[in-house]
Scaffold this motif. Structure first.
Motif, PDB file in Angstrom:
ATOM      1  N   TRP A 147       0.830  -1.238  -0.161  1.00 19.94           N
ATOM      2  CA  TRP A 147       0.098   0.302  -0.170  1.00 19.94           C
ATOM      3  C   TRP A 147       1.288   1.473  -0.037  1.00 19.94           C
ATOM      4  CZ3 TRP A 147      -1.598   4.239   2.284  1.00 19.94           C
ATOM      5  CH2 TRP A 147      -3.414   4.989   2.302  1.00 19.94           C
ATOM      6  N   ASN A 148       1.704   1.029   0.305  1.00 19.47           N
ATOM      7  CA  ASN A 148       2.559   1.977   0.191  1.00 19.47           C
ATOM      8  C   ASN A 148       3.478   2.288   0.111  1.00 19.47           C
ATOM      9  OD1 ASN A 148       1.900   3.172   3.083  1.00 19.47           O
ATOM     10  ND2 ASN A 148       3.404   1.890   4.640  1.00 19.47           N
ATOM     11  N   ALA A 149       3.569   1.670  -0.646  1.00 21.84           N
ATOM     12  CA  ALA A 149       4.479   1.689  -2.165  1.00 21.84           C
ATOM     13  C   ALA A 149       3.439   1.869  -3.304  1.00 21.84           C
ATOM     14  CB  ALA A 149       5.350   0.335  -2.932  1.00 21.84           C
ATOM     15  N   ARG A 150       2.367   1.831  -3.720  1.00 21.44           N
ATOM     16  CA  ARG A 150       1.559   2.338  -4.103  1.00 21.44           C
ATOM     17  C   ARG A 150       1.368   4.019  -3.985  1.00 21.44           C
ATOM     18  NH1 ARG A 150      -1.410  -1.199  -7.570  1.00 21.44           N
ATOM     19  NH2 ARG A 150      -3.571   0.239  -7.488  1.00 21.44           N
ATOM     20  N   ALA A 151       1.199   3.610  -2.909  1.00 19.43           N
ATOM     21  CA  ALA A 151       0.826   5.165  -2.479  1.00 19.43           C
ATOM     22  C   ALA A 151       1.905   6.279  -3.121  1.00 19.43           C
ATOM     23  CB  ALA A 151       0.406   5.397  -0.932  1.00 19.43           C
ATOM     24  N   ASN A 152       3.410   6.112  -2.524  1.00 16.01           N
ATOM     25  CA  ASN A 152       4.680   6.609  -2.834  1.00 16.01           C
ATOM     26  C   ASN A 152       4.315   6.129  -4.353  1.00 16.01           C
ATOM     27  OD1 ASN A 152       5.371   7.253  -0.463  1.00 16.01           O
ATOM     28  ND2 ASN A 152       6.249   5.373  -0.401  1.00 16.01           N
ATOM     29  N   LEU A 153       3.791   5.967  -4.948  1.00 15.09           N
ATOM     30  CA  LEU A 153       4.072   6.224  -6.904  1.00 15.09           C
ATOM     31  C   LEU A 153       3.174   7.385  -7.227  1.00 15.09           C
ATOM     32  CD1 LEU A 153       4.470   5.166  -9.874  1.00 15.09           C
ATOM     33  CD2 LEU A 153       2.414   2.846  -9.251  1.00 15.09           C
ATOM     34  N   CYS A 170       9.018   1.342 -11.293  1.00 13.94           N
ATOM     35  CA  CYS A 170       8.600   1.246 -10.297  1.00 13.94           C
ATOM     36  C   CYS A 170       6.942   1.008 -10.329  1.00 13.94           C
ATOM     37  CB  CYS A 170       8.015   2.321  -9.303  1.00 13.94           C
ATOM     38  SG  CYS A 170       6.981   2.245  -7.475  1.00 13.94           S
ATOM     39  N   ALA A 171       6.043   1.724 -11.783  1.00 20.07           N
ATOM     40  CA  ALA A 171       4.979   1.415 -12.282  1.00 20.07           C
ATOM     41  C   ALA A 171       4.835  -0.239 -12.643  1.00 20.07           C
ATOM     42  CB  ALA A 171       4.342   2.067 -12.963  1.00 20.07           C
ATOM     43  N   GLU A 172       5.290  -0.623 -12.959  1.00 18.98           N
ATOM     44  CA  GLU A 172       5.674  -2.093 -13.847  1.00 18.98           C
ATOM     45  C   GLU A 172       5.552  -2.876 -13.217  1.00 18.98           C
ATOM     46  OE1 GLU A 172       7.706  -4.686 -17.466  1.00 18.98           O
ATOM     47  OE2 GLU A 172       9.230  -2.382 -16.296  1.00 18.98           O
ATOM     48  N   TYR A 173       6.215  -2.860 -11.911  1.00 15.69           N
ATOM     49  CA  TYR A 173       6.635  -3.267 -10.242  1.00 15.69           C
ATOM     50  C   TYR A 173       5.085  -3.507 -10.121  1.00 15.69           C
ATOM     51  CZ  TYR A 173       7.800  -5.668  -6.728  1.00 15.69           C
ATOM     52  OH  TYR A 173       8.241  -6.468  -5.540  1.00 15.69           O
ATOM     53  N   ILE A 215      -7.208   1.792  -8.460  1.00 16.06           N
ATOM     54  CA  ILE A 215      -7.138   2.783  -8.127  1.00 16.06           C
ATOM     55  C   ILE A 215      -6.012   2.680  -6.958  1.00 16.06           C
ATOM     56  CG2 ILE A 215      -8.116   4.459  -6.098  1.00 16.06           C
ATOM     57  CD1 ILE A 215     -11.015   3.165  -7.268  1.00 16.06           C
ATOM     58  N   LEU A 216      -5.135   3.654  -7.084  1.00 13.02           N
ATOM     59  CA  LEU A 216      -4.071   3.947  -5.825  1.00 13.02           C
ATOM     60  C   LEU A 216      -4.367   5.322  -5.021  1.00 13.02           C
ATOM     61  CD1 LEU A 216      -1.173   5.068  -9.135  1.00 13.02           C
ATOM     62  CD2 LEU A 216      -1.435   2.911  -7.290  1.00 13.02           C
ATOM     63  N   THR A 217      -4.833   5.230  -3.703  1.00 16.22           N
ATOM     64  CA  THR A 217      -4.476   6.151  -2.468  1.00 16.22           C
ATOM     65  C   THR A 217      -3.575   6.350  -1.993  1.00 16.22           C
ATOM     66  OG1 THR A 217      -6.561   4.161  -2.685  1.00 16.22           O
ATOM     67  CG2 THR A 217      -6.485   5.854  -0.234  1.00 16.22           C
TER      68      THR A 217
END
Length: 414
Positions: A147-153, A170-173, A215-217
């Protein structure tokens, strides 16, 4: 090898398997030769295992398992609960809670039946709880990292106008499509600058489930930001309408009566900073002029006047409304038709013909009403662009306040 040692070895082996929760429940079921349930804190079934040749056992509700006859406190050792009547036919169950600190993950439930003694059943459930707790804690940590990784992205996507190689990697990963158009939804609580009370993760999950998109939160200091992927091949107006409905539905399902949300326009990659400002301004408009009828609003519904409404002194804005339309408002219900006609006139692109169709009246009736507006307020909305802007801005405030004579956002006017 003793029965206890075989159980502990089996649980340890299953703890390293894929789908560990269900594997642990299955191992416990095999060793006890009984049906075993793992149920969540709200009573939902997370996993169930039935031994070969056995018939599935119906599980009583949490309310019945936690009856006065023998409730088991969260975090205590597994204990016997007697449930009488109903489909259970008066049966004893072993109930153990899966807890880490003050967080309850769920309950392990199994009927006491077969050749295994009650003491062995209790010991087995206690040992399974140890392994289940470790797995839940591990999964929670992994989920937080993801969740933190997606939030930072998402933060980098909102801040950046170009996406560098590191951001693309990062987005691809994380499986995020950087090339997709997106809608930004900004959620905050009325009367507060912080969105800390809004459960960002749950709201994002509910909206994602409803829209079936990524969805990115982001949980920020001012509120919650949702970066919603716009599906390809769907018109922008449809996408905005679906996002608005999903946000409304998500807030309702969470039981949040205070949060309000602004929805941006559909935005291309690299322009999400502008979309964030649009959504923030729209949410601020609802926050400053709350009404029961408006929980989420799109920036396209507000137009550029949202900048004035979101950032101006509230008392000055209210005075502006009465300076522009005060004579119409002072006329009471007798002027409701004039206010409605004025709003429909702007909604139809200042077309007398389309306004007449929307109101189901003759075109001359529309012209007469616009003339009456001119007589009462001095606003020549049919010809003067400055008067049109003044009237539209004042009507926007009335719509945000939920004025009964003006068609609300998202509602079809008569």
């Amino acid at each position: 090898m003793s029965w206890k040692l075989r159980l502990e070895t089996t649980l340890a082996d299953r703890a390293a398997a894929v789908g560990t929760l269900s594997c642990l429940i299955s191992a416990l079921s095999d060793m006890l030769e009984a049906t075993v349930f793992l149920i969540g804190p709200a009573g939902q079934v997370i996993s169930r295992a039935v031994p070969p040749g056995a018939s599935s056992t119906a599980i009583p509700t949490l309310e019945r398992l936690e009856s006065p006859e023998g409730p088991v406190a969260a975090g205590a050792a597994a204990g016997v609960v007697r449930v009488d009547g109903g489909r259970t036919g008066g049966r004893d169950y072993m109930l153990g809670s899966v807890v880490d600190g003050d967080h309850l993950f769920g309950w392990v439930v199994t009927p006491i039946e077969g050749s295994v003694s009650v003491a062995h059943v209790q010991w087995a459930v206690d040992r399974a709880v140890v392994h289940l707790t470790a797995e839940f804690v591990s999964q929670r940590r992994i989920a937080r990292v993801a969740w933190n990784a997606r939030a930072n992205l998402a933060r980098q996507m909102v801040r950046s106008t170009t996406y560098d190689a590191d951001l693309r990697a990062c987005a691809e990963y994380l499986g995020v499509d950087l090339a997709a158009d997106r809608v930004i939804a900004f959620v905050l609580e009325r009367g507060r600058s912080s969105g800390s009370a809004v459960d960002a993760g749950r709201l994002g999950d509910l909206i994602s489930e409803d829209l079936d998109v990524d969805i990115l939160t982001i949980r920020g200091t001012e509120g919650v930001i949702l970066s919603i992927e716009a599906p390809a091949g769907v018109g922008n107006a449809t996408v905005i309408a679906r996002c608005k409905a999903a946000v409304n539905k998500g807030l309702d399902r969470m039981g949040d009566r205070f949060a309000v949300a602004g929805i941006s326009s559909v935005t291309r990659p690299g322009q999400l900073r502008r979309a964030y400002r649009e959504a923030f301004e729209a949410a601020r408009c609802l926050d400053r002029y709350p009404s029961e009828s408006n929980r989420a609003i799109a920036c396209d519904e507000l137009g550029p006047a949202r900048l004035l409404v979101a950032n101006s002194n509230e008392q000055s804005v209210r005075m502006y409304v009465y300076d522009v339309l005060g004579d119409l408002l002072a006329g009471g219900v007798s002027n409701n038709d004039l206010l409605r006609t004025l709003q429909e006139f702007f909604d139809s692109g200042r077309s007398v013909r389309d306004t007449a169709v929307r109101l189901d009246v003759h075109e001359n009736t529309v012209r007469h009403r616009l003339g009456r507006v001119h007589d009462i307020t001095g606003l020549d909305v049919a010809a003067n662009s400055n008067d049109q802007l003044s009237a539209q801005t004042a009507l926007l405030i009335l719509r945000l306040q939920g004025h009964h004579a003006v068609p609300g956002f998202g509602r079809v006017a008569r």
